[in-house]
Structure formats: C-alpha cells, structure tokens
Design an enzyme around this catalytic site. Structure first.
Site, PDB file in Angstrom:
ATOM      1  N   LYS A  10       2.145  10.924   4.937  1.00 14.56           N
ATOM      2  CA  LYS A  10       0.657  10.985   4.796  1.00 14.56           C
ATOM      3  C   LYS A  10       0.169  10.607   6.258  1.00 14.56           C
ATOM      4  O   LYS A  10       0.602  10.273   7.256  1.00 14.56           O
ATOM      5  CB  LYS A  10       0.504   9.486   3.743  1.00 14.56           C
ATOM      6  CG  LYS A  10       0.915   8.035   4.481  1.00 14.56           C
ATOM      7  CD  LYS A  10      -0.115   7.510   5.524  1.00 14.56           C
ATOM      8  CE  LYS A  10       0.175   5.998   5.953  1.00 14.56           C
ATOM      9  NZ  LYS A  10      -0.497   6.020   7.258  1.00 14.56           N
ATOM     10  N   ASP A 137       2.069   0.875   1.734  1.00 16.70           N
ATOM     11  CA  ASP A 137       1.970   2.565   1.688  1.00 16.70           C
ATOM     12  C   ASP A 137       2.864   3.224   0.778  1.00 16.70           C
ATOM     13  O   ASP A 137       2.929   4.207   0.420  1.00 16.70           O
ATOM     14  CB  ASP A 137       2.333   3.063   3.099  1.00 16.70           C
ATOM     15  CG  ASP A 137       1.285   2.781   3.940  1.00 16.70           C
ATOM     16  OD1 ASP A 137       0.020   2.487   3.697  1.00 16.70           O
ATOM     17  OD2 ASP A 137       1.464   3.003   5.031  1.00 16.70           O
TER      18      ASP A 137
HETATM   19  O1  C5P Z   1       2.708  -3.403   3.649  1.00 15.20           O
HETATM   20  P1  C5P Z   1       3.767  -3.231   5.007  1.00 15.20           P
HETATM   21  O2  C5P Z   1       5.045  -3.808   4.839  1.00 15.20           O
HETATM   22  O3  C5P Z   1       3.965  -1.734   5.010  1.00 15.20           O
HETATM   23  O4  C5P Z   1       2.977  -3.679   6.073  1.00 15.20           O
HETATM   24  C1  C5P Z   1       3.355  -3.676   7.425  1.00 15.20           C
HETATM   25  C2  C5P Z   1       2.590  -4.787   8.297  1.00 15.20           C
HETATM   26  O5  C5P Z   1       1.382  -4.222   8.529  1.00 15.20           O
HETATM   27  C3  C5P Z   1       1.971  -6.048   7.602  1.00 15.20           C
HETATM   28  O6  C5P Z   1       3.157  -7.044   7.758  1.00 15.20           O
HETATM   29  C4  C5P Z   1       0.859  -6.594   8.412  1.00 15.20           C
HETATM   30  O7  C5P Z   1       1.256  -6.814   9.643  1.00 15.20           O
HETATM   31  C5  C5P Z   1       0.220  -5.071   8.441  1.00 15.20           C
HETATM   32  N1  C5P Z   1      -0.570  -4.672   7.402  1.00 15.20           N
HETATM   33  C6  C5P Z   1      -1.803  -5.243   7.234  1.00 15.20           C
HETATM   34  N2  C5P Z   1      -2.833  -4.968   6.360  1.00 15.20           N
HETATM   35  C7  C5P Z   1      -2.612  -3.976   5.604  1.00 15.20           C
HETATM   36  C8  C5P Z   1      -1.172  -3.475   5.664  1.00 15.20           C
HETATM   37  C9  C5P Z   1      -0.210  -3.700   6.475  1.00 15.20           C
HETATM   38  O8  C5P Z   1      -1.925  -6.327   8.192  1.00 15.20           O
HETATM   39  N3  C5P Z   1      -3.349  -3.857   4.611  1.00 15.20           N
END
Ligand code: C5P
Length: 293
Positions: A10, A137
């Site tokens: 993406k 994601d």
């Molecule tokens: O959701 P995911 O595990 O992919 O996110 C990785 C990191 O990215 C989270 O631990 C956070 O630090 C950051 N993040 C965030 N806000 C979001 C998505 C991700 O701060 N909406």
C-alpha cells in the site's frame, strides 16, 4: 494441498496524523491505495507452525513467532480452535521497513491462507476483525483497492475511482521503523487533522494530475528528519517529471505518480541514473487485497 495467496503493498495518498491517544496510537485520517507490488505466501500442512522467508530483504525479517504472519496463524487457530499447524513460505517483493505495509500484508495473507487450509470458513468481516488486532494496516491489506481509513487506520470505507495510477517507488538504503516515525513526528510538534476532501473529489473525477497534486503525508516531515537524504530523492522525482511525489506511509520509500506506464518506466530509469535511491519499482493501482489463487 497448499494455498497460495498474493497480497499487495500500500501507499497512503493522504495521511493526516491526529493526536496521540491514551492507547499509544494516533488518530488517523488516511486514504490507502493498494498497488501491484506483491508478496506471495504459500501455506501447506505441517506438524507445527513453520516459517520460511525469501526475496528482497528476507534477512531483515524475523522468521519466528515475532513475525506478524506467524502471529496471524496463531491468532486464527486460537480463535477458531483449529490446530496451529502450517508451513508458511513468504516470497517478499514489498520493501522491508519501507512504509508500504509489507509485514501487515504478510499477516493478511496468512489469515486468508490458513482460513482456507484449515477450512475455518470465517467471513471477510470476521477476518477483518482479527486483522485489526494484528495491526492497524492489516485490514486494508485484506480489502485492497482505495479506501479511507480512520481510527488507527483499521476502520475502512471503500472509495470508488476510475483512475489508474502509475507509480514509481524509490527504495532507500535503510528502513525506518513505524513507531520511530510516529515518535519523531510527536517530537516535531505533531501532525494535523487535515481532511482528504480535495483528494477524494479528484479520485471521484479520476483526475490524475489533481490526485498527484494532492498527495499529503504528515509523517513525511518525520521521515525527512530521520533520513534527510530523502529530500534529494523527492526533489529529483519532481525535477524528472513526476506529477507528484510523497513519502510512503512512515517511509523511507518515496512514491511518485507518473502520467502513464511508459512515463513511469522512464522516471524509474532516470531516478536510478541520478543515484538518489537504492532501487526503483514501477507499479500501478488500485488492485484488490489479499487473494487466494
Ligand atoms: O498497528 P501497528 O502495530 O502496525 O502500529 C505500529 C506502531 O505504529 C504502533 O505501535 C504505534 O507506535 C504506531 N502507530 C501509531 N498510530 C497509528 C498506527 C500506528 O502511533 N494509528
């Protein structure tokens, strides 16, 4: 029996990063767009969970229980009662730590593949709920196409568009970790709650020049702060004729829209000749999300 799943990368056409929430995530308003740069995952019967990874950047990805695809298989088994037994083989083409959701893509592919292999028969909605538990994601990697994401990015509404976007991706030497990019943005004073209205209108009309002009990413400032050389890459893309350019997600991949497939190929070659990136990839979108073949 084995199940083969193809899952796209993406790019965010719009990424407004709102305030930090109490759960550690940021409230987003984003427009996701899936492109035809795919990881492939093959799932086959085994005595336990096994994982093998090949392809671009395979050595930088954990091939154990820390891998998001492994965690996806474990989660699906736990929730459905299926025995957690599968061999997963992932062939990576999506750049690792590149801001193109490669890890999330592999998790989505593992959900689809194990659901098929184990005959757990979950609905797309149920799979999407598991996906959201695995990462912000991951639901979009299941859905694909073009979609507005809110919440942490997991709440999705499809966007219809006739536009076919031709992309050039400029890959960087060093990856950026997603949490590091968000932390850097907080240090810099935070993002915005900019709405994607103008972009959505351009998508509605299929106006590629306007879409390219309205690419927007709050995390770009963070990526540039962590990797200042990216400014040269972005400048080079624009000087070499891209209709628009932006850092992809949390970076460091730079994403450029070209006027046609031929223009994209020309731009990719010109970027490579300028030596402003590690490698280039040409792609097009939108394409569907994770699909068993
Ligand atoms: O959701 P995911 O595990 O992919 O996110 C990785 C990191 O990215 C989270 O631990 C956070 O630090 C950051 N993040 C965030 N806000 C979001 C998505 C991700 O701060 N909406």
């Amino acid at each position: 029996m084995q199940v083969r799943v193809r899952v796209p990368a993406k790019v965010n056409l719009h990424l407004a990063v709102g305030p930090l929430r109490r759960d550690g995530y940021h409230e987003l308003v984003t427009v996701f767009h899936a492109v035809d740069l795919y990881d492939e995952l093959v799932a086959a019967p085994a005595e336990r969970i096994e994982l093998a990874i090949t392809g671009d950047g395979a050595g930088e990805v954990p091939a154990d229980e820390h891998n998001l695809a492994w965690r996806a298989a474990t989660l699906l088994a736990a929730r459905t009662g299926a025995p957690p037994k599968v061999r997963l083989e992932i062939a990576k083409a999506i750049p690792v730590a590149g801001g193109m959701a490669g890890g999330s893509a592999d998790a989505a592919a593992a959900l689809v593949a194990c659901d098929r292999l184990w005959r757990t028969g979950l609905s797309r909605t149920a799979l999407s709920e598991l996906a959201a538990e695995l990462g912000s994601d991951v639901p979009f990697a299941l859905l694909g196409g073009t979609a507005v994401g809110t919440g942490r990015g997991e709440r999705l509404i499809r966007v219809k568009t006739n536009a076919i976007l031709h992309w050039v991706f400029a890959l960087a030497e060093q990856g950026i970790s997603t949490p590091a990019a968000y932390r850097e943005l907080d240090h810099l004073g935070g993002g915005s709650t900019t709405a994607p209205d103008a972009l959505l209108e351009a998508l509605h009309h299929g106006d590629i020049k306007l879409i390219a002009a309205r690419l927007y990413n709050d995390l770009q400032a963070a990526a540039l702060s962590l990797t200042p050389e990216l400014q040269r890459t972005l400048d080079a893309g624009r000087e070499l004729g891209a209709l628009g350019g932006v850092v992809s997600g949390s970076g460091p991949t730079c994403a450029f829209i070209a006027a046609s497939r031929d223009e994209a190929a020309r731009l990719a070659a010109a970027l490579a000749a300028e030596r402003v990136c590690r490698a280039t990839r040409v792609a097009a979108g939108p394409v569907p999300g994770a699909l068993a073949r």
